[in-house]
Design a protein around this motif. Structure first.
Motif, mmCIF file in Angstrom:
data_model
loop_
_atom_site.group_PDB
_atom_site.id
_atom_site.type_symbol
_atom_site.label_atom_id
_atom_site.label_comp_id
_atom_site.label_asym_id
_atom_site.label_seq_id
_atom_site.Cartn_x
_atom_site.Cartn_y
_atom_site.Cartn_z
ATOM 1 N N GLU A 37 -17.548 -99.742 -70.710
ATOM 2 C CA GLU A 37 -17.604 -100.897 -71.223
ATOM 3 C C GLU A 37 -16.222 -101.134 -70.699
ATOM 4 O O GLU A 37 -15.393 -100.765 -71.265
ATOM 5 C CB GLU A 37 -18.047 -101.443 -72.935
ATOM 6 C CG GLU A 37 -18.214 -102.209 -73.580
ATOM 7 C CD GLU A 37 -18.857 -102.911 -72.913
ATOM 8 O OE1 GLU A 37 -18.451 -103.610 -71.520
ATOM 9 O OE2 GLU A 37 -19.924 -103.417 -72.861
ATOM 10 N N GLN A 47 -12.890 -99.986 -73.216
ATOM 11 C CA GLN A 47 -13.271 -98.648 -73.306
ATOM 12 C C GLN A 47 -12.474 -98.497 -72.876
ATOM 13 O O GLN A 47 -12.156 -97.680 -71.503
ATOM 14 C CB GLN A 47 -14.807 -98.640 -73.403
ATOM 15 C CG GLN A 47 -15.464 -97.086 -73.632
ATOM 16 C CD GLN A 47 -16.380 -96.296 -73.031
ATOM 17 O OE1 GLN A 47 -17.548 -97.983 -72.748
ATOM 18 N NE2 GLN A 47 -17.057 -95.121 -73.250
ATOM 19 N N LYS A 56 -8.228 -98.557 -71.009
ATOM 20 C CA LYS A 56 -9.004 -98.784 -70.930
ATOM 21 C C LYS A 56 -9.614 -99.282 -69.696
ATOM 22 O O LYS A 56 -8.706 -99.202 -68.627
ATOM 23 C CB LYS A 56 -8.711 -99.954 -72.349
ATOM 24 C CG LYS A 56 -7.642 -100.526 -71.945
ATOM 25 C CD LYS A 56 -7.701 -101.977 -72.846
ATOM 26 C CE LYS A 56 -6.867 -103.165 -72.981
ATOM 27 N NZ LYS A 56 -6.367 -104.173 -73.654
ATOM 28 N N ARG A 68 -16.710 -104.307 -66.906
ATOM 29 C CA ARG A 68 -17.921 -103.256 -67.776
ATOM 30 C C ARG A 68 -18.525 -103.031 -66.676
ATOM 31 O O ARG A 68 -19.421 -103.025 -65.374
ATOM 32 C CB ARG A 68 -18.828 -104.323 -68.144
ATOM 33 C CG ARG A 68 -20.536 -103.763 -68.797
ATOM 34 C CD ARG A 68 -21.406 -104.771 -69.155
ATOM 35 N NE ARG A 68 -20.328 -105.193 -70.480
ATOM 36 C CZ ARG A 68 -21.040 -106.591 -70.095
ATOM 37 N NH1 ARG A 68 -21.684 -107.716 -70.305
ATOM 38 N NH2 ARG A 68 -20.341 -106.909 -72.330
#
Length: 614
Positions: free
Chosen positions: A39, A42, A87, A91
């Protein structure tokens, strides 16, 4: 230990021990259709290598119709950047049931620490990544790759050297005893060459005595190469200079001779012998048959991972010989010395791989007398159409009297275009800057181009007007620096190729650089100090990448046209459009970096030629 194929980049940058670590440390995971694998925002915990299935890369900040920015299939990997950056920016969603190998974060970081090349793969410059992409394509291409790596030193023959005073009878005897077709003649200050054909012509056609000195029939305008050059380069030289032998020299010392037959023996009976078929063509029908094989040659070169610049050089030389032979077949010899046929545009720059529109013109000596010239030029244009070169939509062809003129008339045109500086005049100046002689007397073109540089290179106002065209099309990058991804694709010619070609052309005009190839101009600008060497290399790699992506579209369009009987598909805008979503992850990375280089170059042009105020 998991059995996973690690024979592709970036895993080929590891040694056997590193790959064994991966096999022992990875796991296999299943993801259902429409399941979110990673995601946005994430933290990255795994590098994902797809074993089976398809994964979409989605930018949730974009409208749903354009949010799908990437597409990954079996063999692709994703997630590494999310570990390196902490991160995920995008997505990743399974578009169908997927099986992915999971490389844990700790193992990935360990590999990055122990294998710098592996780590650098994810942060490399455009030049290095492009080289890796070429190497990846070349895997499995043993025949052509072996040829590309073959050096002149592996193929050259021992030189057969004779003194200039040696008589013809002794030379013939030496050739027969040595089973050779040529010998070198040594004088006090230079080398010459004599072939069996030269000796036969001297004795039979010219009536030379067998006691005549061999240097009387020797040719002294030799084409040379170095022992460490690639055979591929020698083939280009032979094609361009219309010779079957190249003399090998090292630091002014004679090392050997390379024959065309020796070079072709590396890949005899294959598509790469198109150059030999062109040379041997004795009729338009035979020349047309050889010309039609060039797409086959292009496909073979690209499939075997040949660097695009090498392929361009060879194809430019081949196209030049095809056009030159068409000229010889249709033009009486008595007119050839008093005229020069030139090609322009991408053909003039040596950057046309597949045949596109004709862009050519004719320069006549001021004293030339050529009855029925228009009729002869129309025949030449029709002949080139027969050979696969479609007519130019802008009518820039020898069949158009506007592109046929004497040296004085061409110089007058250049003065007029430089004075008027309107869009049409600037376009014609650009066309003439790229002009390259393919037949007839090249000194006529040199005289015309000298006038162009003399009138335009120091005219700051004209250079500003001239450079402005490079900024005509926008660079397909978003405000945040990522690639724009319209469903119909980005125009690679307008967004990438043209700004580099025209910007470099402008700088070459200013610095009076005579080379017409964009790559050669970049080399000269770097040597001149006008461009930083690293930036010049990156511009060259960006241009090669754009050209290669465009070539893939053209080849695809060509295959489609053979099925649907469309005419000349490579000229349509579709052939210039690249759908980003259909590219591999490495190709997308390269394309994004290349577009940033174009953006940087346009800013430099704007500053140098004061375009920010225009």
């Amino acid at each position: 230990m998991v059995d996973v194929d690690l024979s592709q980049l970036p895993f080929t940058l590891l040694d056997d021990e590193g790959r064994d670590h991966i096999r022992r440390g990875i796991d296999l995971a299943y993801f259902d259709r429409d399941e979110i694998i990673l995601e946005t925002g994430q933290a990255g915990e795994f590098v994902f290598l797809i074993h089976k299935g398809e994964v979409a890369e989605i930018d949730p900040t974009l409208p749903s119709s354009t949010s799908r920015i990437g597409h990954y299939t079996a063999g692709d990997l994703f997630g590494a950047i999310s570990i390196l950056n902490g991160k995920s920016r995008y997505r990743f969603k399974a578009e169908q049931e997927c099986l992915c190998y999971l490389l844990p974060k700790a193992l990935f970081q360990q590999l990055c620490r122990h294998y710098p090349d592996f780590s650098n793969f994810f942060r490399q410059s455009l030049t290095h990544k492009a080289r890796l992409l070429t190497e990846k394509r070349a895997e499995g291409g043993v025949t052509m790759a072996g040829f590309m790596l073959a050096k002149v030193s592996e193929c050259m023959r021992e030189p057969l050297l004779m003194a200039a005073a040696t008589d013809i009878a002794s030379a013939v005897k030496q050739l027969n005893e040595s089973h050779a077709d040529s010998l070198l003649v040594e004088t006090q200050d230079r080398l010459g060459m004599v072939t069996k054909t030269d000796l036969l012509n001297a004795l039979v056609l010219k009536g030379s005595a067998v006691t005549s000195a061999v240097d009387e029939v020797a040719h002294f305008n030799l084409v040379t190469a170095a022992p460490d050059q690639y055979l591929f380069e020698v083939l280009v030289l032979m094609t361009r200079h219309k010779v079957a032998r190249v003399v090998v020299m090292e630091q002014n010392a004679l090392k050997g001779v390379v024959e065309l037959t020796d070079v072709l023996s590396f890949f005899s009976s294959r598509s790469y012998v198109v150059s030999l078929q062109v040379e041997q063509a004795s009729s338009l029908e035979a020349l047309s048959a050889a010309s039609q094989r060039t797409p086959e040659l292009v496909k073979a070169l690209m499939a075997q991972g040949v660097k695009l610049r090498f392929a361009m050089d060879l194809l430019a030389a081949l196209n030049g010989r095809i056009i030159s032979k068409a000229w010889e077949f249709t033009t009486a010899e008595r007119y050839q010395e008093q005229s020069c046929m030139m090609v322009m545009g991408s053909e003039g720059r040596g950057e046309q791989i597949l045949k596109t529109d004709q862009d050519n013109g004719l320069i006549l000596a001021d004293e030339a007398q050529w009855p029925d010239l228009e009729s002869h030029m129309q025949t030449l244009t029709d002949t080139l159409i027969q050979l696969g070169y479609p007519p130019c939509p802008g009518n820039i062809m020898v069949s158009n009297p506007e592109w046929v003129a004497t040296v004085s008339q061409w110089k007058g045109n250049i003065a007029k275009w430089a004075r008027e500086r309107d869009g049409d005049s600037l376009m014609k100046l650009a066309i003439m800057l790229d002009a390259h002689a393919v037949a007839g007397n090249p000194s006529l073109l040199e005289s015309v181009r000298d006038e162009l540089f003399e009138r335009c290179s120091s005219d700051e106002l004209l250079l500003s007007y001239f450079a402005r065209t490079a900024l005509r099309f926008s660079t397909p990058l978003t405000l945040f620096g990522s690639l724009k991804k319209p469903q119909h694709g980005i125009d690679i010619k307008k967004g990438g190729i043209f700004p580099i070609v025209h910007g470099v052309r402008t700088m070459a005009l200013e610095r009076r650089i005579k080379a017409t190839s964009t790559f050669d101009r970049l080399d000269a600008l770097a040597a001149d100090g006008r461009l930083d060497r690293r930036f010049a290399e990156d511009l060259g790699e960006a241009l090669a990448l754009f050209s290669e992506l465009r070539l893939k579209q053209q080849l695809s369009a060509l295959e489609t046209s053979s099925d649907t009987k469309e005419a000349n598909p490579q000229n349509g805008s579709r052939a210039n459009r690249v759908v980003v979503q259909n590219l591999s992850s490495l190709e997308r990375d390269l394309l994004r970096e290349a577009m940033h280089i174009v953006k940087d170059f346009k800013q430099r042009l704007s500053h140098r030629y004061h375009l920010e105020y225009s």
